[in-house]
Write a protein that holds these residues in place. Sequence first.
Motif, PDB file in Angstrom:
ATOM      1  N   GLY A 115       0.581  -1.174  -0.227  1.00 21.41           N
ATOM      2  CA  GLY A 115       0.160   0.334   0.529  1.00 21.41           C
ATOM      3  C   GLY A 115       0.880   1.412  -0.425  1.00 21.41           C
ATOM      4  N   ARG A 116       2.153   1.274  -0.603  1.00 16.47           N
ATOM      5  CA  ARG A 116       3.284   2.351  -0.883  1.00 16.47           C
ATOM      6  C   ARG A 116       2.737   2.759  -2.028  1.00 16.47           C
ATOM      7  N   ALA A 117       3.453   4.254  -1.810  1.00 15.44           N
ATOM      8  CA  ALA A 117       3.159   4.777  -3.363  1.00 15.44           C
ATOM      9  C   ALA A 117       4.857   5.263  -3.853  1.00 15.44           C
ATOM     10  N   LEU A 118       4.575   5.107  -5.471  1.00 15.02           N
ATOM     11  CA  LEU A 118       5.825   5.484  -6.197  1.00 15.02           C
ATOM     12  C   LEU A 118       5.211   6.850  -6.308  1.00 15.02           C
ATOM     13  N   HIS A 119       7.233   8.013  -6.666  1.00 14.53           N
ATOM     14  CA  HIS A 119       6.560   8.564  -7.276  1.00 14.53           C
ATOM     15  C   HIS A 119       7.586   8.871  -7.983  1.00 14.53           C
ATOM     16  N   ASP A 120       7.904   9.422  -9.575  1.00 19.86           N
ATOM     17  CA  ASP A 120       8.637   9.899 -10.547  1.00 19.86           C
ATOM     18  C   ASP A 120       8.399  10.984 -10.647  1.00 19.86           C
ATOM     19  N   VAL A 121       9.663  11.558 -10.360  1.00 19.41           N
ATOM     20  CA  VAL A 121       9.780  13.173 -10.421  1.00 19.41           C
ATOM     21  C   VAL A 121       9.983  13.544 -11.711  1.00 19.41           C
ATOM     22  N   ARG A 122      10.993  12.408 -12.732  1.00 16.72           N
ATOM     23  CA  ARG A 122      11.524  12.976 -13.703  1.00 16.72           C
ATOM     24  C   ARG A 122      10.239  12.655 -15.142  1.00 16.72           C
ATOM     25  N   VAL A 123       8.484  13.198 -14.799  1.00 13.10           N
ATOM     26  CA  VAL A 123       7.949  12.925 -15.827  1.00 13.10           C
ATOM     27  C   VAL A 123       7.470  14.256 -15.938  1.00 13.10           C
ATOM     28  N   PRO A 124       7.428  14.299 -16.723  1.00  9.34           N
ATOM     29  CA  PRO A 124       6.341  15.350 -17.592  1.00  9.34           C
ATOM     30  C   PRO A 124       5.116  15.664 -16.836  1.00  9.34           C
ATOM     31  N   THR A 125       4.122  16.452 -16.468  1.00  9.55           N
ATOM     32  CA  THR A 125       3.198  16.328 -16.438  1.00  9.55           C
ATOM     33  C   THR A 125       2.090  17.644 -17.016  1.00  9.55           C
ATOM     34  N   VAL A 126       3.208  18.220 -17.498  1.00  6.01           N
ATOM     35  CA  VAL A 126       1.561  19.368 -18.540  1.00  6.01           C
ATOM     36  C   VAL A 126       2.580  19.601 -20.166  1.00  6.01           C
ATOM     37  N   ALA A 127       1.524  19.093 -20.974  1.00  7.49           N
ATOM     38  CA  ALA A 127       1.413  19.721 -22.602  1.00  7.49           C
ATOM     39  C   ALA A 127       2.215  21.183 -22.311  1.00  7.49           C
ATOM     40  N   TYR A 128       3.590  20.577 -22.512  1.00  5.46           N
ATOM     41  CA  TYR A 128       4.248  21.994 -22.813  1.00  5.46           C
ATOM     42  C   TYR A 128       3.888  22.600 -24.587  1.00  5.46           C
ATOM     43  N   PRO A 129       4.315  23.527 -24.558  1.00  6.01           N
ATOM     44  CA  PRO A 129       3.905  24.598 -26.269  1.00  6.01           C
ATOM     45  C   PRO A 129       5.248  24.442 -26.747  1.00  6.01           C
ATOM     46  N   ILE A 130       5.206  24.605 -28.163  1.00 10.01           N
ATOM     47  CA  ILE A 130       6.602  24.776 -28.676  1.00 10.01           C
ATOM     48  C   ILE A 130       6.797  26.507 -28.103  1.00 10.01           C
ATOM     49  N   ALA A 131       8.325  27.264 -28.277  1.00  8.54           N
ATOM     50  CA  ALA A 131       8.009  28.121 -27.796  1.00  8.54           C
ATOM     51  C   ALA A 131       8.960  28.955 -29.048  1.00  8.54           C
ATOM     52  N   ASN A 132       8.040  30.740 -28.888  1.00  6.66           N
ATOM     53  CA  ASN A 132       7.187  31.517 -29.546  1.00  6.66           C
ATOM     54  C   ASN A 132       8.588  32.558 -29.700  1.00  6.66           C
ATOM     55  N   GLY A 133       9.466  32.714 -28.306  1.00  3.37           N
ATOM     56  CA  GLY A 133      10.661  33.521 -28.464  1.00  3.37           C
ATOM     57  C   GLY A 133       9.931  34.602 -27.927  1.00  3.37           C
ATOM     58  N   LYS A 134       8.930  35.360 -28.069  1.00  4.94           N
ATOM     59  CA  LYS A 134       8.118  36.782 -27.908  1.00  4.94           C
ATOM     60  C   LYS A 134       9.038  37.277 -26.255  1.00  4.94           C
ATOM     61  N   PRO A 135       8.651  38.032 -26.389  1.00  4.62           N
ATOM     62  CA  PRO A 135       8.806  38.445 -25.051  1.00  4.62           C
ATOM     63  C   PRO A 135       8.006  39.037 -23.692  1.00  4.62           C
ATOM     64  N   ARG A 136       8.610  38.960 -22.739  1.00 10.68           N
ATOM     65  CA  ARG A 136       7.529  38.193 -21.126  1.00 10.68           C
ATOM     66  C   ARG A 136       7.904  39.588 -20.416  1.00 10.68           C
ATOM     67  N   THR A 137       7.311  40.166 -19.674  1.00 14.27           N
ATOM     68  CA  THR A 137       7.140  41.122 -19.004  1.00 14.27           C
ATOM     69  C   THR A 137       7.960  40.146 -17.837  1.00 14.27           C
ATOM     70  N   GLY A 138       8.381  41.250 -16.615  1.00  9.24           N
ATOM     71  CA  GLY A 138       9.375  40.654 -15.721  1.00  9.24           C
ATOM     72  C   GLY A 138      10.842  40.323 -15.670  1.00  9.24           C
ATOM     73  N   LYS A 139      11.905  39.798 -14.726  1.00  9.86           N
ATOM     74  CA  LYS A 139      13.451  39.902 -15.652  1.00  9.86           C
ATOM     75  C   LYS A 139      13.229  38.195 -14.926  1.00  9.86           C
ATOM     76  N   ARG A 140      15.141  37.831 -15.872  1.00  6.50           N
ATOM     77  CA  ARG A 140      14.931  36.661 -15.569  1.00  6.50           C
ATOM     78  C   ARG A 140      16.607  36.305 -15.809  1.00  6.50           C
ATOM     79  N   CYS A 141      16.671  36.024 -14.722  1.00  7.53           N
ATOM     80  CA  CYS A 141      18.080  35.797 -14.796  1.00  7.53           C
ATOM     81  C   CYS A 141      18.480  33.378 -14.485  1.00  7.53           C
ATOM     82  N   LEU A 142      19.852  33.859 -15.326  1.00  2.71           N
ATOM     83  CA  LEU A 142      19.841  31.978 -15.945  1.00  2.71           C
ATOM     84  C   LEU A 142      21.554  31.706 -15.349  1.00  2.71           C
ATOM     85  N   ALA A 143      22.065  30.214 -15.028  1.00  2.00           N
ATOM     86  CA  ALA A 143      23.208  30.639 -14.557  1.00  2.00           C
ATOM     87  C   ALA A 143      23.585  29.182 -15.305  1.00  2.00           C
ATOM     88  N   ILE A 144      24.959  29.281 -15.764  1.00  2.00           N
ATOM     89  CA  ILE A 144      25.640  28.963 -17.312  1.00  2.00           C
ATOM     90  C   ILE A 144      27.209  28.023 -16.543  1.00  2.00           C
TER      91      ILE A 144
END
Length: 332
Positions: A115-144
């Motif tokens: 009676g236990r649960a198995l959780h697979d974190v590495r499974v997408p749960t959203v039907a993601y769109p293809i990127a459109n490259g349009k600018p968005r409001t707000g600011k974003r920082c990425l570490a590379i």
Amino acid sequence: MITPPYLLFLGDAPDPLAAKVAQGIRDWNPEAARGQLRLPGCRADMGLPDLTPAEAVAAGAKTLVIGVANRGGTISAAWKSVLVEALAAGLDLASGLHNLLRDEPELVAAAERHGRALHDVRVPTVAYPIANGKPRTGKRCLAIGTDCSIGKMYTALAMARDMAARNMKASFRATGQTGILITGDGVPLDAVVADFMAGAIEHLTPDNDPDHWDLIEGQGSLFHASYSGVTLALIHGGQPDALILCHEPTRRHMRGLPDYKLPSLEALRDLGLTMARVVNAGVAVVGISVNTAALHEEAALEYLAATEARMGLPTVDPFRQGAGRLIDALPV
């Protein structure tokens, strides 16, 4: 939902970096880390009590989290008897590996039996769109980074924590299994179909207040022959306004690729800007985050000072020193 607290499974990790999932949880969600379980030959140690599954349950643990991130993300045959024992003892299982718990008949049968649960974190749960490259409001920082597993997540988490302490509007955006296990939300980017990866990051970092910062968890490296694709998806989907360069000075070759040396920070800066300017002409490299865990204090300070003088950018170890100077460098 994955129920804390956790017993962190380190398995037979060959070195501490192979248990980076467990390390991240211990460092950023320590109240959830009740103990660790190591197999013979394990060379990682989180400094937590070594517990059997039954002892962990007695100590209040609810879920065994596989804290290992091995190459290919596979569930080792040597682990299975211990994972079955954990289910029998009353623990759920959670994993961020590519090899899913739900695809292992022994584990599925044991979970149903107890009676236990198995959780697979590495499974997408959203039907993601293809990127459109349009600018968005707000600011974003990425570490590379100059390599994978080098401190990109720690950099974003440290910045988000310190920005919250300043009452700034900021959100950590998890893009991998460790970040998701720490925060409970995000996109398992390397499990998203390639055409939708950049779109998944657009979805993760939507329009926001003009003074709100998304701190996007970095993945892979533009210079890593195995994982460069996920990095480029983060850059193009994230449309970062600011880039933080991440480096580990004692690394002699790319993680898992002994024939590939790490690039210079200058090369990372130049290529990162070239790729990011495709979607945001105003992007800037604002600082450098160095993982100095392998250096003693004096050597770390000397390396940070020399790098800052060479690169002309604020250079810190945000886990060791705080992320204040990186935050100060963000564009207004």
